[in-house]
Design a protein around this motif. Structure first.
Motif, PDB file in Angstrom:
ATOM      1  N   ASP A  96      12.759  35.448  13.370  1.00 47.57           N
ATOM      2  CA  ASP A  96      13.898  34.839  12.668  1.00 47.57           C
ATOM      3  C   ASP A  96      14.651  35.890  11.847  1.00 47.57           C
ATOM      4  N   GLU A  97      13.906  36.789  11.211  1.00 46.20           N
ATOM      5  CA  GLU A  97      14.536  37.842  10.416  1.00 46.20           C
ATOM      6  C   GLU A  97      15.369  38.765  11.304  1.00 46.20           C
ATOM      7  N   ALA A  98      14.827  39.141  12.477  1.00 50.91           N
ATOM      8  CA  ALA A  98      15.564  40.014  13.394  1.00 50.91           C
ATOM      9  C   ALA A  98      16.790  39.300  13.957  1.00 50.91           C
ATOM     10  N   THR A  99      16.662  37.993  14.189  1.00 50.79           N
ATOM     11  CA  THR A  99      17.797  37.210  14.690  1.00 50.79           C
ATOM     12  C   THR A  99      18.932  37.193  13.685  1.00 50.79           C
ATOM     13  N   LEU A 149      11.109  26.816  25.963  1.00 47.70           N
ATOM     14  CA  LEU A 149      12.559  26.983  25.885  1.00 47.70           C
ATOM     15  C   LEU A 149      13.127  26.464  24.565  1.00 47.70           C
ATOM     16  N   THR A 150      12.599  25.334  24.087  1.00 42.24           N
ATOM     17  CA  THR A 150      13.126  24.750  22.855  1.00 42.24           C
ATOM     18  C   THR A 150      12.639  25.485  21.615  1.00 42.24           C
ATOM     19  N   GLU A 151      11.485  26.184  21.732  1.00 36.83           N
ATOM     20  CA  GLU A 151      10.911  26.872  20.580  1.00 36.83           C
ATOM     21  C   GLU A 151      11.887  27.889  19.981  1.00 36.83           C
ATOM     22  N   GLY A 152      12.579  28.648  20.854  1.00 42.20           N
ATOM     23  CA  GLY A 152      13.503  29.662  20.353  1.00 42.20           C
ATOM     24  C   GLY A 152      14.958  29.253  20.457  1.00 42.20           C
ATOM     25  N   LEU A 153      15.207  27.947  20.707  1.00 45.50           N
ATOM     26  CA  LEU A 153      16.583  27.504  20.902  1.00 45.50           C
ATOM     27  C   LEU A 153      17.426  27.685  19.648  1.00 45.50           C
ATOM     28  N   ALA A 164      18.646  31.175  19.565  1.00 46.03           N
ATOM     29  CA  ALA A 164      19.671  31.420  20.588  1.00 46.03           C
ATOM     30  C   ALA A 164      21.017  30.842  20.173  1.00 46.03           C
ATOM     31  N   LEU A 165      21.000  29.637  19.604  1.00 49.02           N
ATOM     32  CA  LEU A 165      22.251  29.010  19.179  1.00 49.02           C
ATOM     33  C   LEU A 165      22.879  29.758  18.013  1.00 49.02           C
ATOM     34  N   ALA A 166      22.039  30.256  17.099  1.00 50.99           N
ATOM     35  CA  ALA A 166      22.558  31.037  15.975  1.00 50.99           C
ATOM     36  C   ALA A 166      23.213  32.321  16.472  1.00 50.99           C
ATOM     37  N   LEU A 167      22.597  32.965  17.469  1.00 47.22           N
ATOM     38  CA  LEU A 167      23.164  34.182  18.040  1.00 47.22           C
ATOM     39  C   LEU A 167      24.486  33.886  18.744  1.00 47.22           C
ATOM     40  N   ARG A 168      24.523  32.788  19.505  1.00 51.81           N
ATOM     41  CA  ARG A 168      25.755  32.416  20.198  1.00 51.81           C
ATOM     42  C   ARG A 168      26.882  32.181  19.205  1.00 51.81           C
ATOM     43  N   GLY A 169      26.556  31.558  18.078  1.00 51.99           N
ATOM     44  CA  GLY A 169      27.570  31.282  17.069  1.00 51.99           C
ATOM     45  C   GLY A 169      28.193  32.536  16.482  1.00 51.99           C
ATOM     46  N   ARG A 170      27.465  33.654  16.529  1.00 51.36           N
ATOM     47  CA  ARG A 170      27.993  34.917  15.999  1.00 51.36           C
ATOM     48  C   ARG A 170      28.554  35.812  17.098  1.00 51.36           C
ATOM     49  N   GLY A 171      28.605  35.304  18.317  1.00 52.79           N
ATOM     50  CA  GLY A 171      29.174  36.077  19.423  1.00 52.79           C
ATOM     51  C   GLY A 171      28.249  37.137  19.977  1.00 52.79           C
ATOM     52  N   VAL A 172      26.950  37.011  19.728  1.00 56.82           N
ATOM     53  CA  VAL A 172      25.982  37.981  20.252  1.00 56.82           C
ATOM     54  C   VAL A 172      25.745  37.707  21.733  1.00 56.82           C
ATOM     55  N   LEU A 190      15.188  25.632  32.496  1.00 59.48           N
ATOM     56  CA  LEU A 190      15.916  26.894  32.365  1.00 59.48           C
ATOM     57  C   LEU A 190      17.385  26.718  32.735  1.00 59.48           C
ATOM     58  N   LEU A 191      17.643  25.975  33.792  1.00 58.24           N
ATOM     59  CA  LEU A 191      19.032  25.739  34.197  1.00 58.24           C
ATOM     60  C   LEU A 191      19.798  24.982  33.116  1.00 58.24           C
ATOM     61  N   ASN A 192      19.129  23.998  32.482  1.00 55.13           N
ATOM     62  CA  ASN A 192      19.769  23.252  31.393  1.00 55.13           C
ATOM     63  C   ASN A 192      20.072  24.170  30.204  1.00 55.13           C
ATOM     64  N   TYR A 193      19.117  25.063  29.894  1.00 52.81           N
ATOM     65  CA  TYR A 193      19.291  25.991  28.780  1.00 52.81           C
ATOM     66  C   TYR A 193      20.476  26.920  29.033  1.00 52.81           C
ATOM     67  N   LEU A 194      20.574  27.460  30.235  1.00 54.53           N
ATOM     68  CA  LEU A 194      21.667  28.376  30.555  1.00 54.53           C
ATOM     69  C   LEU A 194      23.011  27.667  30.558  1.00 54.53           C
ATOM     70  N   GLU A 195      23.016  26.415  30.987  1.00 55.09           N
ATOM     71  CA  GLU A 195      24.263  25.635  30.954  1.00 55.09           C
ATOM     72  C   GLU A 195      24.703  25.402  29.512  1.00 55.09           C
ATOM     73  N   LEU A 196      23.737  25.137  28.641  1.00 50.92           N
ATOM     74  CA  LEU A 196      24.039  24.929  27.227  1.00 50.92           C
ATOM     75  C   LEU A 196      24.600  26.197  26.581  1.00 50.92           C
ATOM     76  N   MET A 197      24.040  27.358  26.959  1.00 50.96           N
ATOM     77  CA  MET A 197      24.436  28.614  26.327  1.00 50.96           C
ATOM     78  C   MET A 197      25.742  29.158  26.903  1.00 50.96           C
ATOM     79  N   GLY A 198      26.159  28.679  28.083  1.00 55.70           N
ATOM     80  CA  GLY A 198      27.409  29.136  28.671  1.00 55.70           C
ATOM     81  C   GLY A 198      27.380  30.614  29.026  1.00 55.70           C
ATOM     82  N   ASP A 199      28.534  31.272  28.885  1.00 56.95           N
ATOM     83  CA  ASP A 199      28.613  32.684  29.282  1.00 56.95           C
ATOM     84  C   ASP A 199      28.037  33.619  28.229  1.00 56.95           C
ATOM     85  N   THR A 200      27.431  33.079  27.186  1.00 57.09           N
ATOM     86  CA  THR A 200      26.764  33.916  26.183  1.00 57.09           C
ATOM     87  C   THR A 200      25.539  34.591  26.781  1.00 57.09           C
ATOM     88  N   VAL A 201      24.879  33.915  27.712  1.00 52.48           N
ATOM     89  CA  VAL A 201      23.650  34.418  28.318  1.00 52.48           C
ATOM     90  C   VAL A 201      23.890  34.749  29.786  1.00 52.48           C
TER      91      VAL A 201
END
Length: 348
Positions: free
Chosen positions: A131-134, A155-159, A162-170, A186-197
């Motif tokens: 969390d600190e590194a994120t 997948l949900t453990e680190g979601l 991932a969402l915090a990183l996406r919000g900052r444009g990482v 995994l497919l659902n996770y990638l769809e949620l994250m969009g082109d961020t991942v």
């Protein structure tokens, strides 16, 4: 293959000098070139890109581009395997020396928290460090996720991270095994994250690795992953980034289909299993490296035996070598082989 040219042509087949590129391209187009035309570029002969025409020694004929590519790919695969071995050796050496340190200093001092290598003991401490590194990450996250189909809880453990990183444009790049393609989570996770991942897959990957901004890395420190190493030493982190980038170049985008093996009746996964069998690995090791169950692995081996007409494991090894399944994947144009008991040729 890089680095095998002459002193005047210090390069490999993957990056020819300008003169060598012109002569080799002309040879491929015309089928041969005069030996005198190749005298200014001896690198082509040294790299076995040209060889004498047996019918007329005054001419040189080109090695096929498909064969050249196969040789280059084999070299890349060897480099990656060596990198994986060196990572494992480095971690083993650290665990050994860290164990000696714990014997003499059973209680970790507070000053050790600021060192370039930290041992994180326990899931709660690992999560806190992640969390600190994120929170500090601003640019890029690189991850390697071994195993097969990812479980929903993994997948949900680190979601939230991932969402915090996406919000900052990482931007994020993830490497999985080919088996992970079949997991809906995994497919659902990638769809949620969009082109961020951006995700790619390989037959097999190294153990779990997470890199933040190419400055801090996390790797497991024991088999059940209840301990982890937090690495901030620049040389170690740079080395792990290099390993990741080499694997990334070999990997196939998740949105792209897996390439055909070029051998009738043999799937991409069976080709991977055949290569590991040729290296002498047992079923359980092969299953773990490819992210499949031992039962599934044995079913594929049985199908391989049937397809190749092998009545025993020993005979299967011989058949694997005969049809060229004992190395990295080949292109469909690189060779033609007949499978045992089949009437029509199969391309490999």
């Amino acid at each position: 293959m890089a680095g095998h040219g002459t002193e005047e042509h210090p390069h490999g087949a993957d990056r020819l000098c300008e003169a060598g590129d012109r002569v080799y391209a002309r040879a491929v187009r015309r089928g041969r070139v005069a030996r005198t035309d190749a005298e200014p570029v001896p690198c082509l002969l040294e790299l076995a890109l040209l060889h004498p025409d047996p019918d007329d020694m005054d001419w040189l004929v080109p090695t096929s581009p498909q064969e050249v590519m196969t040789r280059l790919l084999r070299g890349v695969y060897d480099e990656v395997r060596e990198s994986q071995r060196r990572v494992g050796s480095a971690v083993s050496a650290f665990e050994r020396y860290a164990g000696l340190g714990r014997q003499s200093q059973p209680a970790a001092s507070a000053s050790a928290e600021g060192t370039a290598i930290r041992v994180l003991d326990g899931l709660s401490r690992i999560q806190a460090a992640m969390d600190e590194a994120t929170e500090a990450c601003t640019t890029e996250v690189l991850t390697v996720q071994p195993g097969g189909i990812r479980r929903e809880d993994e997948l949900t453990e680190g979601l939230h991270r991932a969402l915090a990183l996406r919000g900052r444009g990482v931007r994020m790049r993830d490497l999985y095994t080919h088996v992970a393609r079949h997991g809906q989570g995994l497919l659902n996770y990638l769809e949620l994250m969009g082109d961020t991942v951006e995700a790619r897959t390989l037959d097999e990957v190294i153990d779990r690795l997470i890199l933040f901004d190419r400055t801090v890395a996390f790797i497991p420190a024991n088999a059940d992953r209840t301990m982890a190493l937090e690495l901030r030493h620049p040389a170690l982190v740079e080395y792990l980034v290099t390993v990741f980038e080499r694997l990334w170049r070999l990997a196939i985008p998740l949105t792209a289909p897996l390439p055909d093996t070029g051998i009738e009746g043999i799937s991409h996964r069976e080709q991977s299993i055949a290569a590991l069998l040729a290296e002498g690995h047992q079923d359980a090791v092969i299953a773990e490296r490819l992210g499949i169950s031992v039962r599934t692995c044995r079913a594929h081996i049985a199908r391989l035996s049937e397809t190749l007409g092998a009545a025993s494991r020993t005979q299967l090894g011989v058949r694997i070598a005969q049809v060229g399944l004992d190395g990295p994947p080949r292109t469909a144009e690189s060779a033609v082989v007949r499978l045992p008991g089949r009437g029509s040729p199969t391309v490999r």
